[in-house]
Scaffold this motif. Sequence first.
Motif, PDB file in Angstrom:
ATOM      1  N   PHE A 187       5.334 -10.914 -13.004  1.00 47.47           N
ATOM      2  CA  PHE A 187       4.408  -9.801 -12.826  1.00 47.47           C
ATOM      3  C   PHE A 187       3.949  -9.390 -14.219  1.00 47.47           C
ATOM      4  N   HIS A 211      -4.248   4.221  -7.251  1.00 49.70           N
ATOM      5  CA  HIS A 211      -4.047   3.455  -8.483  1.00 49.70           C
ATOM      6  C   HIS A 211      -4.946   2.229  -8.453  1.00 49.70           C
ATOM      7  N   GLU A 255      -4.890  -0.522 -10.365  1.00 51.46           N
ATOM      8  CA  GLU A 255      -4.425  -1.851 -10.785  1.00 51.46           C
ATOM      9  C   GLU A 255      -4.554  -2.830  -9.614  1.00 51.46           C
ATOM     10  N   ASP A 297      -2.868  -4.983  -8.092  1.00 50.21           N
ATOM     11  CA  ASP A 297      -1.878  -5.174  -7.019  1.00 50.21           C
ATOM     12  C   ASP A 297      -2.079  -4.156  -5.895  1.00 50.21           C
ATOM     13  N   HIS A 298      -2.862  -3.112  -6.160  1.00 49.69           N
ATOM     14  CA  HIS A 298      -3.128  -2.113  -5.111  1.00 49.69           C
ATOM     15  C   HIS A 298      -4.609  -2.028  -4.743  1.00 49.69           C
ATOM     16  N   HIS A 333       1.029   4.811 -14.600  1.00 50.74           N
ATOM     17  CA  HIS A 333       1.055   4.259 -15.934  1.00 50.74           C
ATOM     18  C   HIS A 333      -0.317   3.769 -16.390  1.00 50.74           C
ATOM     19  N   ASP A 374       2.969   3.827  -8.412  1.00 50.45           N
ATOM     20  CA  ASP A 374       3.996   3.002  -9.054  1.00 50.45           C
ATOM     21  C   ASP A 374       5.289   3.772  -9.354  1.00 50.45           C
ATOM     22  N   TYR A 411      12.616  -1.921 -13.371  1.00 50.71           N
ATOM     23  CA  TYR A 411      11.200  -1.573 -13.197  1.00 50.71           C
ATOM     24  C   TYR A 411      10.795  -0.507 -14.220  1.00 50.71           C
ATOM     25  N   HIS A 453       5.623   0.134  -4.563  1.00 52.81           N
ATOM     26  CA  HIS A 453       6.445  -1.088  -4.609  1.00 52.81           C
ATOM     27  C   HIS A 453       7.852  -0.760  -4.136  1.00 52.81           C
TER      28      HIS A 453
HETATM   29 FE1  FEO Z   1       0.342  -0.393 -11.882  1.00 49.44          FE
HETATM   30 FE2  FEO Z   1       1.756  -1.572  -9.090  1.00 49.44          FE
HETATM   31  O1  FEO Z   1       0.418  -1.377 -10.343  1.00 49.44           O
END
Ligand code: FEO
Length: 402
Positions: free
Chosen positions: A27, A82, A84, A86-87, A147, A166, A194, A227
Amino acid sequence: MGNVYKAVKVSEHVYWVGAIDWGIRDFHGYTTKHGSTYNAYLILADKITLIDTVRAPFREELLSRIASVVNPKDIEYIVSDHAEMDHSGSLSRIIEEVKPEKVFASVMGTKALKEHFGLGGILPLKSADTLSLGNLELTFMETRMLHWPDSMFSYLKEDRLLFSQDAFGMHLASAERFADTIDTAVLDYEAATYYANILMPYSPQILKLLEDVKKSGLDIRIVAPDHGPLWRRKINAIMESYAQWARQSPSNKAIVLYDTMWHSTELMARAIEEGLVAGGARVKVMSMHSSHRSDAAYEILDAGALVAGSPTLNNNIFPTMADVLTYLKGLRPQNLIGAAFGSYGWSGESPQQIGDMLAEMKVNQVAEPLKVKYVPDGDDLKRCVVLGRNVAKKLKEVVKHG
Ligand code: FEO
């Protein structure tokens, strides 16, 4: 795809409709040994609302889980907490397919989604804004740099549920959706890993955020991150863990990171370890030949000292050591003491280069970089033991004085 994948009920009005990525192992540089999940949530309000989406390849899984409770086209609002990938990676396609009445994001989120995907018309939300879903209400809290600049919490008052994107998450694929059904040791390790790899650079902001959450007086009974498992018990405990990690108070633990060409730097590392142990420090030694940078990040989270060693290869630091120190520098660990060392054959630049990198990381070095030509002899190893003892001694003083 049919309705193979089912939604999981989380609270009176909320369903988990995310995706499980059992296979992901990298990741953006963080080794996710146990996979991950991309959590999205469906609120069954008068205005049916989707909170976040999933990575692009998992769009069908998201849609299948949604379809197990409602027709995806019945979704009227989408909130992106968010931006990013992944979302948000499947957001454009989901908007095309669902055609929601409105899409919302934080002020910075609207800009990020526009710049990433060319998505216009997204409505901005600020901290303390509320959004009526008809019979239910969402409240928002911008969490800039936690973040990403766009990051935001959403809170569903009626279910006392915080969508924390996150924050409070972990990269852990599991069939279980709730933290209280997963072994505590697994949760502790994955949550800390994490935090170390994703959130450590933003520790000062996290301390402020935890204060803001406390001051807000929000009654939080469920924390639903983007997550890993959801928290419906031990919410105070995970928040207290975050506070502890964010404070980065030095502990009596030293980590020794090294790589070696012909075992000489390794011999130095082991002798330094002996000195650290003799001086009363807890010690973790990691060969970067066989350890991953994200494991080093996990170990540094509660360490007080970082000792790093490298042989000199073509006038430079060994590549694995340049890798791990570059990565750790970006994570901005605080309050560390340390030292640099390494063996060499001819010119021997590496120990000083390591020392320079430690200085850039604001690691307070207890001694000049220790160099040994070729294979360390008995006297050289004694010097290494003394270096370890000196680090341990300084570490004790630092810990004692907080
Ligand atoms: Fe900052 Fe799970 O993306």
